[in-house]
Design a protein around this motif. Structure first.
Motif, PDB file in Angstrom:
ATOM      1  N   TRP A 199      -5.165  -2.019   3.172  1.00  0.00           N
ATOM      2  CA  TRP A 199      -3.877  -2.653   3.438  1.00  0.00           C
ATOM      3  C   TRP A 199      -2.811  -2.267   2.422  1.00  0.00           C
ATOM      4  O   TRP A 199      -1.619  -2.259   2.752  1.00  0.00           O
ATOM      5  CB  TRP A 199      -4.041  -4.168   3.517  1.00  0.00           C
ATOM      6  N   ALA A 200      -3.218  -1.901   1.213  1.00  0.00           N
ATOM      7  CA  ALA A 200      -2.237  -1.388   0.253  1.00  0.00           C
ATOM      8  C   ALA A 200      -1.618  -0.106   0.792  1.00  0.00           C
ATOM      9  O   ALA A 200      -0.400   0.097   0.721  1.00  0.00           O
ATOM     10  CB  ALA A 200      -2.893  -1.148  -1.102  1.00  0.00           C
ATOM     11  N   ASP A 205       2.896   2.656   3.772  1.00  0.00           N
ATOM     12  CA  ASP A 205       3.362   3.489   4.878  1.00  0.00           C
ATOM     13  C   ASP A 205       4.341   2.745   5.788  1.00  0.00           C
ATOM     14  O   ASP A 205       5.226   3.360   6.391  1.00  0.00           O
ATOM     15  CB  ASP A 205       2.179   3.973   5.715  1.00  0.00           C
ATOM     16  N   ASN A 206       4.153   1.433   5.892  1.00  0.00           N
ATOM     17  CA  ASN A 206       4.981   0.627   6.790  1.00  0.00           C
ATOM     18  C   ASN A 206       5.313  -0.696   6.099  1.00  0.00           C
ATOM     19  O   ASN A 206       4.602  -1.689   6.269  1.00  0.00           O
ATOM     20  CB  ASN A 206       4.241   0.365   8.104  1.00  0.00           C
ATOM     21  N   PRO A 207       6.399  -0.731   5.314  1.00  0.00           N
ATOM     22  CA  PRO A 207       6.719  -1.934   4.527  1.00  0.00           C
ATOM     23  C   PRO A 207       7.369  -3.050   5.339  1.00  0.00           C
ATOM     24  O   PRO A 207       8.284  -3.721   4.869  1.00  0.00           O
ATOM     25  CB  PRO A 207       7.669  -1.387   3.459  1.00  0.00           C
ATOM     26  N   ALA A 208       6.889  -3.244   6.567  1.00  0.00           N
ATOM     27  CA  ALA A 208       7.354  -4.371   7.375  1.00  0.00           C
ATOM     28  C   ALA A 208       6.676  -5.648   6.884  1.00  0.00           C
ATOM     29  O   ALA A 208       5.740  -5.612   6.078  1.00  0.00           O
ATOM     30  CB  ALA A 208       7.051  -4.120   8.848  1.00  0.00           C
ATOM     31  N   ASP A 209       7.119  -6.779   7.417  1.00  0.00           N
ATOM     32  CA  ASP A 209       6.638  -8.061   6.910  1.00  0.00           C
ATOM     33  C   ASP A 209       5.135  -8.230   7.056  1.00  0.00           C
ATOM     34  O   ASP A 209       4.447  -8.597   6.104  1.00  0.00           O
ATOM     35  CB  ASP A 209       7.370  -9.197   7.637  1.00  0.00           C
ATOM     36  N   ALA A 215      -1.445  -7.031   3.004  1.00  0.00           N
ATOM     37  CA  ALA A 215      -1.800  -6.399   1.732  1.00  0.00           C
ATOM     38  C   ALA A 215      -1.906  -7.434   0.623  1.00  0.00           C
ATOM     39  O   ALA A 215      -2.846  -7.397  -0.201  1.00  0.00           O
ATOM     40  CB  ALA A 215      -0.774  -5.329   1.375  1.00  0.00           C
ATOM     41  N   ALA A 216      -0.971  -8.368   0.583  1.00  0.00           N
ATOM     42  CA  ALA A 216      -1.011  -9.418  -0.437  1.00  0.00           C
ATOM     43  C   ALA A 216      -2.240 -10.301  -0.254  1.00  0.00           C
ATOM     44  O   ALA A 216      -2.907 -10.677  -1.229  1.00  0.00           O
ATOM     45  CB  ALA A 216       0.271 -10.251  -0.374  1.00  0.00           C
TER      46      ALA A 216
END
Length: 229
Positions: A199-200, A205-209, A215-216
């Motif tokens: 997920w990191a 690659d896709n910094p959408a919400d 990832a968090a």
């Protein structure tokens, strides 16, 4: 394409992809696994393949699951996962858990902990969980996987963490599942680390919400698992 088609015989849910779409293979997966899971979700009624590959499913009126802390939907979701965990994986060309997460696990012995003979759904996005008929039904079987039975509960843990659960709260949701109780703590730690890595990269690659939240959640769950016996 995802639409509801009104017909003389009632509504049908259609989902389709052009035959040259890079993920058209997900249609194959949904079609091949449906006979084994139709008691847990909509039945596949027919398939048409021409310029488009279209699946026609039984239409079920319902709503998407609420994955937030305290949701009354979660016990029903867990009950459905328990039924999935009872299904021996059929002898079909499905993905293997050891292959899906191989790039995110360094040690082959650790990777082997993900191996098993259970059928897994793995994608507990609330959009894939339909609350209807007094239970939780699973849709979008695009990634049916063969692996250890505890992987599906672990996937739910990670997903509901992205909607506000702490790691401790999320694991409490699945605590009574037999597959979860039988999980090797080392296997959970390996799986948590693999998801943190996956997920990191997905969020980068896709910094959408939603991938950022996943990832968090994955990082938080991995940290929690490192502190468990």
């Amino acid at each position: 394409m995802a639409v509801v088609l009104d017909t003389d015989n009632g509504p049908v849910f259609l989902k389709g992809l052009p035959v040259d779409h890079p993920r058209r293979w997900t249609q194959d997966m949904e079609a091949v696994i449906n006979p084994y899971v139709r008691h847990l979700g909509p039945r596949l009624l027919w398939r048409v393949r021409d310029e488009w590959d279209i699946l026609g499913f039984e239409y079920i009126k319902g709503r998407h699951a609420d994955p937030t802390p305290g949701s009354a939907d979660l016990p029903k979701v867990v009950e459905t996962i328990s039924h999935v965990g009872e299904i021996p994986c059929p002898s079909l060309p499905l993905k293997e858990a050891t292959s899906r997460w191989r790039n995110y696990v360094d040690d082959s012995l650790d990777l082997a902990l993900l191996d098993g003979d259970r059928l897994l759904h793995t994608d507990y996005n609330p959009l894939n969980i339909l609350m209807a008929e007094g239970r939780a039904l699973l849709v979008d079987w695009a990634w049916p996987t063969r692996g250890a039975g505890w992987i599906d509960p672990a996937c739910l843990v990670l997903r509901i963490m992205s909607y506000g659960h702490t790691a401790e709260q999320a694991e409490a949701v699945v605590a009574d599942l037999s597959a979860w109780r039988q999980a090797d703590p080392r296997g959970l730690q390996v799986f948590a680390e693999a998801n943190a890595r996956f997920w990191a990269g997905a969020a980068a690659d896709n910094p959408a919400d939603w991938p950022v939240r996943m990832a968090a959640a994955a990082q938080s769950w991995h940290a929690y698992r490192l502190n468990q016996d």
